[in-house]
Design an enzyme around this catalytic site. Sequence first.
Site, mmCIF file in Angstrom:
data_model
loop_
_atom_site.group_PDB
_atom_site.id
_atom_site.type_symbol
_atom_site.label_atom_id
_atom_site.label_comp_id
_atom_site.label_asym_id
_atom_site.label_seq_id
_atom_site.Cartn_x
_atom_site.Cartn_y
_atom_site.Cartn_z
ATOM 1 N N TYR A 37 0.883 -1.191 -0.115
ATOM 2 C CA TYR A 37 0.056 -0.087 -0.205
ATOM 3 C C TYR A 37 0.708 1.134 -0.026
ATOM 4 C CZ TYR A 37 -3.791 -3.108 1.553
ATOM 5 O OH TYR A 37 -4.771 -4.000 1.648
ATOM 6 N N ARG A 223 -6.153 7.306 -8.586
ATOM 7 C CA ARG A 223 -5.408 6.163 -8.054
ATOM 8 C C ARG A 223 -6.023 4.667 -8.520
ATOM 9 N NH1 ARG A 223 -7.142 3.369 -3.096
ATOM 10 N NH2 ARG A 223 -4.965 2.645 -2.744
ATOM 11 N N ASN A 225 -6.388 0.654 -7.477
ATOM 12 C CA ASN A 225 -6.464 -0.352 -6.401
ATOM 13 C C ASN A 225 -6.755 -1.348 -7.107
ATOM 14 O OD1 ASN A 225 -6.254 -1.168 -3.782
ATOM 15 N ND2 ASN A 225 -8.626 -1.480 -3.673
ATOM 16 N N GLU A 265 -9.297 -1.407 -9.914
ATOM 17 C CA GLU A 265 -10.408 -0.210 -9.609
ATOM 18 C C GLU A 265 -9.658 0.940 -10.057
ATOM 19 O OE1 GLU A 265 -12.689 -2.022 -5.750
ATOM 20 O OE2 GLU A 265 -11.316 -0.309 -5.360
ATOM 21 N N TYR A 316 -6.688 -10.221 3.365
ATOM 22 C CA TYR A 316 -7.554 -9.170 3.406
ATOM 23 C C TYR A 316 -8.482 -9.135 2.042
ATOM 24 C CZ TYR A 316 -9.785 -4.427 3.345
ATOM 25 O OH TYR A 316 -10.642 -3.250 2.817
ATOM 26 N N LYS A 317 -7.540 -9.277 1.025
ATOM 27 C CA LYS A 317 -8.031 -9.276 -0.285
ATOM 28 C C LYS A 317 -9.055 -10.469 -0.730
ATOM 29 C CE LYS A 317 -4.616 -6.232 -2.177
ATOM 30 N NZ LYS A 317 -5.613 -4.852 -2.874
HETATM 31 C C1 HEM Z 1 -10.357 0.025 1.145
HETATM 32 C C2 HEM Z 1 -13.252 3.708 0.526
HETATM 33 C C3 HEM Z 1 -9.945 6.882 -0.485
HETATM 34 C C4 HEM Z 1 -6.715 3.434 0.377
HETATM 35 C C5 HEM Z 1 -11.304 0.967 1.305
HETATM 36 C C6 HEM Z 1 -12.573 0.541 1.492
HETATM 37 C C7 HEM Z 1 -13.560 1.454 1.373
HETATM 38 C C8 HEM Z 1 -12.837 2.476 0.817
HETATM 39 C C9 HEM Z 1 -15.135 1.253 1.724
HETATM 40 C C10 HEM Z 1 -12.830 -1.261 2.000
HETATM 41 C C11 HEM Z 1 -12.681 -1.165 3.361
HETATM 42 C C12 HEM Z 1 -13.197 -2.477 4.057
HETATM 43 O O1 HEM Z 1 -12.576 -3.379 3.848
HETATM 44 O O2 HEM Z 1 -14.325 -2.372 4.343
HETATM 45 C C13 HEM Z 1 -12.742 4.845 0.463
HETATM 46 C C14 HEM Z 1 -13.431 6.109 -0.186
HETATM 47 C C15 HEM Z 1 -12.283 7.087 -0.413
HETATM 48 C C16 HEM Z 1 -11.021 6.352 -0.067
HETATM 49 C C17 HEM Z 1 -14.841 6.469 -0.281
HETATM 50 C C18 HEM Z 1 -12.377 8.640 -0.942
HETATM 51 C C19 HEM Z 1 -12.753 9.377 0.010
HETATM 52 C C20 HEM Z 1 -8.818 6.131 -0.498
HETATM 53 C C21 HEM Z 1 -7.399 6.720 -0.682
HETATM 54 C C22 HEM Z 1 -6.596 5.904 -0.289
HETATM 55 C C23 HEM Z 1 -7.305 4.617 -0.113
HETATM 56 C C24 HEM Z 1 -7.268 8.176 -0.962
HETATM 57 C C25 HEM Z 1 -4.953 6.091 -0.539
HETATM 58 C C26 HEM Z 1 -4.277 5.287 -0.201
HETATM 59 C C27 HEM Z 1 -7.357 2.176 0.586
HETATM 60 C C28 HEM Z 1 -6.660 1.094 0.575
HETATM 61 C C29 HEM Z 1 -7.676 0.078 0.949
HETATM 62 C C30 HEM Z 1 -9.037 0.599 1.002
HETATM 63 C C31 HEM Z 1 -5.048 0.739 0.711
HETATM 64 C C32 HEM Z 1 -7.374 -1.367 1.002
HETATM 65 C C33 HEM Z 1 -7.822 -1.977 -0.511
HETATM 66 C C34 HEM Z 1 -7.303 -3.455 -0.830
HETATM 67 O O3 HEM Z 1 -6.447 -3.911 -0.033
HETATM 68 O O4 HEM Z 1 -8.143 -3.904 -1.651
HETATM 69 N N1 HEM Z 1 -11.603 2.029 0.800
HETATM 70 N N2 HEM Z 1 -11.468 5.153 0.238
HETATM 71 N N3 HEM Z 1 -8.679 4.778 0.114
HETATM 72 N N4 HEM Z 1 -8.839 2.023 0.756
HETATM 73 FE FE1 HEM Z 1 -10.002 3.449 0.370
#
Ligand code: HEM
Length: 343
Positions: A37, A223, A225, A265, A316-317
Amino acid sequence: MTIRFNDETFRDDYTFFNSPEAIARFPFPFDRDDYMYSVNMEPHKTGPEGTPFNVRFDVDEHYVSEMRDREITLTEDPLRCQSLPHMELAGWDLLELIMRSKAEDYPELFELHCDGDRWHWINRPLGIDQRFTFGDATTLPYGPMEYITRQAQGDFAVLDQREDNLWMDAGMVTSQADWSLDFDIGMNFFEWHAPVPKAHEMGIFQRALKFLMQINQDNPARRLNWTMTVNPRLDTSPENYHKWGPEKRTITSENVGQKQYLRVELQTFWRLPRSNALAFPIRCYLINLEDLVSVPKWGRRLHRVLRDLPDELADYKGFAVNRPVIVDYLSQHDDGAATSAGI
Ligand code: HEM
């Protein structure tokens, strides 16, 4: 540009497919042979033609079928779309942003005519011709956010900004990687990110939030993901885990190439003009391993990334159970050649 829309499904018989053009433009997310990350944000500027970064809201061959899949999900579960009462203005902002972008970027598919607040919207692929009054929700069949996100690929979270934080106060979420709008509605940036491993300790969310709060109207950001999904299923929600969770157990070394998908994504971030809310579209792209390894440098790199990924991230994924068979398949497409940084 002419787009031929696929007639395909993302559930049951899973007839989804990528054409050779869709494979060639797939947003492969790894710029090196390992992954951790990071605050991987960049300006959402016009990218090269023939990539999903070319326009503000990418429309591709899956558009019509994805919108049909969204409709099915919403009929079964209307709570996938929610907007708290103070978010209606942000809904109009989002509607305007998407309509203007689509009409400018795809004039042969979409048209928008504005005469004061009397608007006329034409969406040819979905056969929609709608006259309405901007700002008056009674002139649309749904609220403004729901209306436009039923016509736009990808999920949408709309965040209210207050108290130095972002709050998930509205969204349309039918193609999510295992999280729930109904659970997260009303939460702030740190609360909805609570389940993510490692990133909190690394300070990623503090830095990301600071960045997001400073985004202004002229400078959208983006970004990438990624995760792994069995079968080309858009609706991998916690609500329907009983439907797709067991499918993870169907992967074998014979079928992994066809059934295992990399899910990418393309996340973009937009400041909205009237409400000062932040719109967060999450556009999902799917490719199965068989198609992915048709680009040798992708197969080679994905092998190394997945082989060396920390266990916490694979857990986690949600693909730890299939990691050995995936890595074994991909290893047959890794000739050990050196790779260079960049995609
Ligand atoms: C995962 C929403 C912005 C990094 C997630 C999850 C949600 C979410 C709902 C899933 C959490 C779960 O397991 O329940 C959002 C929203 C954003 C946002 C609404 C906008 C405001 C960001 C940004 C970063 C980020 C800017 C920058 C680093 C991550 C990471 C994960 C994650 C690293 C784990 C994803 C994975 O391993 O697949 N986010 N996020 N998010 N988010 Fe965000």
